[in-house]
Design a protein around this motif. Structure first.
Motif, PDB file in Angstrom:
ATOM      1  N   UNK A  98       7.682  -5.596  -2.757  1.00  0.00           N
ATOM      2  CA  UNK A  98       7.139  -4.567  -3.651  1.00  0.00           C
ATOM      3  C   UNK A  98       6.397  -5.268  -4.795  1.00  0.00           C
ATOM      4  N   UNK A  99       5.117  -4.972  -4.951  1.00  0.00           N
ATOM      5  CA  UNK A  99       4.328  -5.567  -6.028  1.00  0.00           C
ATOM      6  C   UNK A  99       3.995  -4.568  -7.128  1.00  0.00           C
ATOM      7  N   UNK A 100       4.315  -3.307  -6.878  1.00  0.00           N
ATOM      8  CA  UNK A 100       3.921  -2.224  -7.789  1.00  0.00           C
ATOM      9  C   UNK A 100       4.693  -0.994  -7.329  1.00  0.00           C
ATOM     10  N   UNK A 101       4.842  -0.008  -8.181  1.00  0.00           N
ATOM     11  CA  UNK A 101       5.544   1.205  -7.770  1.00  0.00           C
ATOM     12  C   UNK A 101       4.835   1.909  -6.616  1.00  0.00           C
ATOM     13  N   UNK A 102       3.550   1.570  -6.392  1.00  0.00           N
ATOM     14  CA  UNK A 102       2.776   2.247  -5.348  1.00  0.00           C
ATOM     15  C   UNK A 102       2.390   1.346  -4.179  1.00  0.00           C
ATOM     16  N   UNK A 103       2.829   0.073  -4.185  1.00  0.00           N
ATOM     17  CA  UNK A 103       2.404  -0.849  -3.128  1.00  0.00           C
ATOM     18  C   UNK A 103       3.560  -1.695  -2.603  1.00  0.00           C
ATOM     19  N   UNK A 104       3.595  -1.817  -1.279  1.00  0.00           N
ATOM     20  CA  UNK A 104       4.515  -2.709  -0.577  1.00  0.00           C
ATOM     21  C   UNK A 104       3.655  -3.556   0.346  1.00  0.00           C
ATOM     22  N   UNK A 105       3.697  -4.888   0.212  1.00  0.00           N
ATOM     23  CA  UNK A 105       2.774  -5.736   0.964  1.00  0.00           C
ATOM     24  C   UNK A 105       3.515  -6.685   1.905  1.00  0.00           C
ATOM     25  N   UNK A 106       2.828  -7.040   2.990  1.00  0.00           N
ATOM     26  CA  UNK A 106       3.316  -8.051   3.926  1.00  0.00           C
ATOM     27  C   UNK A 106       2.873  -9.411   3.390  1.00  0.00           C
ATOM     28  N   UNK A 107       3.838 -10.234   2.987  1.00  0.00           N
ATOM     29  CA  UNK A 107       3.520 -11.515   2.357  1.00  0.00           C
ATOM     30  C   UNK A 107       2.744 -12.449   3.275  1.00  0.00           C
ATOM     31  N   UNK A 108       2.843 -12.240   4.585  1.00  0.00           N
ATOM     32  CA  UNK A 108       2.139 -13.107   5.527  1.00  0.00           C
ATOM     33  C   UNK A 108       0.628 -13.000   5.391  1.00  0.00           C
ATOM     34  N   UNK A 109       0.145 -11.898   4.813  1.00  0.00           N
ATOM     35  CA  UNK A 109      -1.297 -11.671   4.732  1.00  0.00           C
ATOM     36  C   UNK A 109      -1.877 -11.956   3.344  1.00  0.00           C
ATOM     37  N   UNK A 110      -1.034 -12.339   2.399  1.00  0.00           N
ATOM     38  CA  UNK A 110      -1.516 -12.586   1.035  1.00  0.00           C
ATOM     39  C   UNK A 110      -2.370 -13.854   1.013  1.00  0.00           C
ATOM     40  N   UNK A 111      -3.564 -13.752   0.436  1.00  0.00           N
ATOM     41  CA  UNK A 111      -4.460 -14.911   0.365  1.00  0.00           C
ATOM     42  C   UNK A 111      -4.835 -15.313  -1.058  1.00  0.00           C
ATOM     43  N   UNK A 112      -4.763 -14.374  -2.021  1.00  0.00           N
ATOM     44  CA  UNK A 112      -5.274 -14.701  -3.345  1.00  0.00           C
ATOM     45  C   UNK A 112      -4.662 -13.818  -4.418  1.00  0.00           C
ATOM     46  N   UNK A 113      -4.341 -14.429  -5.567  1.00  0.00           N
ATOM     47  CA  UNK A 113      -3.900 -13.708  -6.763  1.00  0.00           C
ATOM     48  C   UNK A 113      -4.870 -14.026  -7.892  1.00  0.00           C
ATOM     49  N   UNK A 114      -5.356 -12.987  -8.570  1.00  0.00           N
ATOM     50  CA  UNK A 114      -6.304 -13.179  -9.659  1.00  0.00           C
ATOM     51  C   UNK A 114      -5.767 -12.528 -10.931  1.00  0.00           C
ATOM     52  N   UNK A 115      -5.667 -13.278 -12.049  1.00  0.00           N
ATOM     53  CA  UNK A 115      -5.207 -12.662 -13.310  1.00  0.00           C
ATOM     54  C   UNK A 115      -6.093 -11.489 -13.690  1.00  0.00           C
ATOM     55  N   UNK A 116      -5.457 -10.449 -14.198  1.00  0.00           N
ATOM     56  CA  UNK A 116      -6.178  -9.237 -14.571  1.00  0.00           C
ATOM     57  C   UNK A 116      -6.043  -9.060 -16.081  1.00  0.00           C
ATOM     58  N   UNK A 117      -5.161  -8.163 -16.558  1.00  0.00           N
ATOM     59  CA  UNK A 117      -4.937  -8.039 -17.990  1.00  0.00           C
ATOM     60  C   UNK A 117      -3.499  -7.608 -18.233  1.00  0.00           C
ATOM     61  N   UNK A 118      -3.020  -7.892 -19.467  1.00  0.00           N
ATOM     62  CA  UNK A 118      -1.637  -7.576 -19.865  1.00  0.00           C
ATOM     63  C   UNK A 118      -0.602  -8.181 -18.920  1.00  0.00           C
ATOM     64  N   UNK A 119      -0.913  -9.358 -18.376  1.00  0.00           N
ATOM     65  CA  UNK A 119       0.038 -10.049 -17.510  1.00  0.00           C
ATOM     66  C   UNK A 119       0.032  -9.594 -16.072  1.00  0.00           C
ATOM     67  N   UNK A 120      -0.792  -8.597 -15.743  1.00  0.00           N
ATOM     68  CA  UNK A 120      -0.879  -8.117 -14.359  1.00  0.00           C
ATOM     69  C   UNK A 120      -1.851  -9.000 -13.561  1.00  0.00           C
TER      70      UNK A 120
END
Length: 242
Positions: free
Chosen positions: A192-214
């Motif tokens: 769970x990465x957010x109250x509205x999203x559940x992701x399959x970690x096998x497909x994660x390729x990139x994390x980009x800083x956004x704002x307020x620590x998100x």
């Protein structure tokens, strides 16, 4: 895993409200009661048998350390997280087998780490066992039942009371709540990465800083960029990184 039943014990109403607000950011926790005194805390625990108690130390009559001692004598003893303004009780607190020791004002990142520790303590051993390869996720869609291989699911989103299951080839809709789908998929690499999203970690390729620590997250096979709540960032990186 079912929601973690939680009780907050603090003689200061403002501190209870603040901690409750922060805990409600974590969907896996359910605050089922509050107490302003040690005596009321013990009564609540005997009545509701919580999984965890967030416990202040400096309280009138019966302090938090005394409450912790009595809680350990219960047939179903809850996990204890001390939440206090005083750092000098830490040694005594851990003698009561506390899972964590939080200082006021509460830090959201530290609280997220505490929640991760609670999940590890409470997750039944069977939940970590490998799911048989033949298991499928059944999804009813347009009067038909589809059986999905969980490893083909990129992510699941929730909006308008509908869960949308995004796979490599097409998308499906389900009336199941996101927490129900999360429970069914708990032995697979979903997070769970957010109250509205559940992701399959096998497909994660990139994390980009956004704002307020998100952060914004990108997945192989999807053009969508998904929002990662700051409460989940550290735990997500711990899951992903060697």
């Amino acid at each position: 895993m079912d929601n973690i039943k939680t009780i907050i014990v603090d003689d200061e109403p403002y501190s209870r409200d603040e901690l409750k607000h922060l805990l409600e950011e974590h969907d896996c926790l359910q605050v089922i009661g509050e107490a302003a005194t040690g005596e009321d805390a013990l009564l609540l625990c005997m009545q509701h048998q919580p999984d965890v108690v967030f416990l202040d130390i400096e309280m009138p009559k019966m302090n938090g350390l005394d409450v912790a001692k009595h809680l350990k004598e219960l047939k179903k003893s809850p996990l204890i997280v001390f939440a206090t303004a005083f750092p000098n009780f830490a040694v005594d607190a851990f003698r009561h087998e506390a899972v964590d020791y939080l200082l006021k004002p509460f830090d959201e990142e530290q609280l997220s780490q505490t929640v991760c520790r609670l999940i590890k303590h409470l997750a039944p051993e069977k939940e970590t066992q490998q799911q048989p390869a033949s298991s499928k996720l059944a999804v009813e869609y347009e009067n038909e039942i589809y059986y999905l291989d969980p490893l083909d699911i990129l992510y699941i989103s929730r909006d308008d009371r509908i869960s949308r299951i995004h796979t490599n080839t097409r998308n499906f809709e389900s009336k199941l709540a996101l927490k129900d789908l999360e429970e069914r998929l708990q032995v697979y690499p979903f997070f769970r990465i957010h109250k509205s999203y559940l992701v399959n970690l096998n497909y994660v390729t990139k994390l980009t800083p956004w704002f307020n620590g998100a952060y914004m997250l990108e997945l192989t096979g999807s053009s969508e960029k998904l929002s990662v709540s700051r409460n989940y960032v550290k735990a997500l990186r711990k899951k992903l990184e060697l």
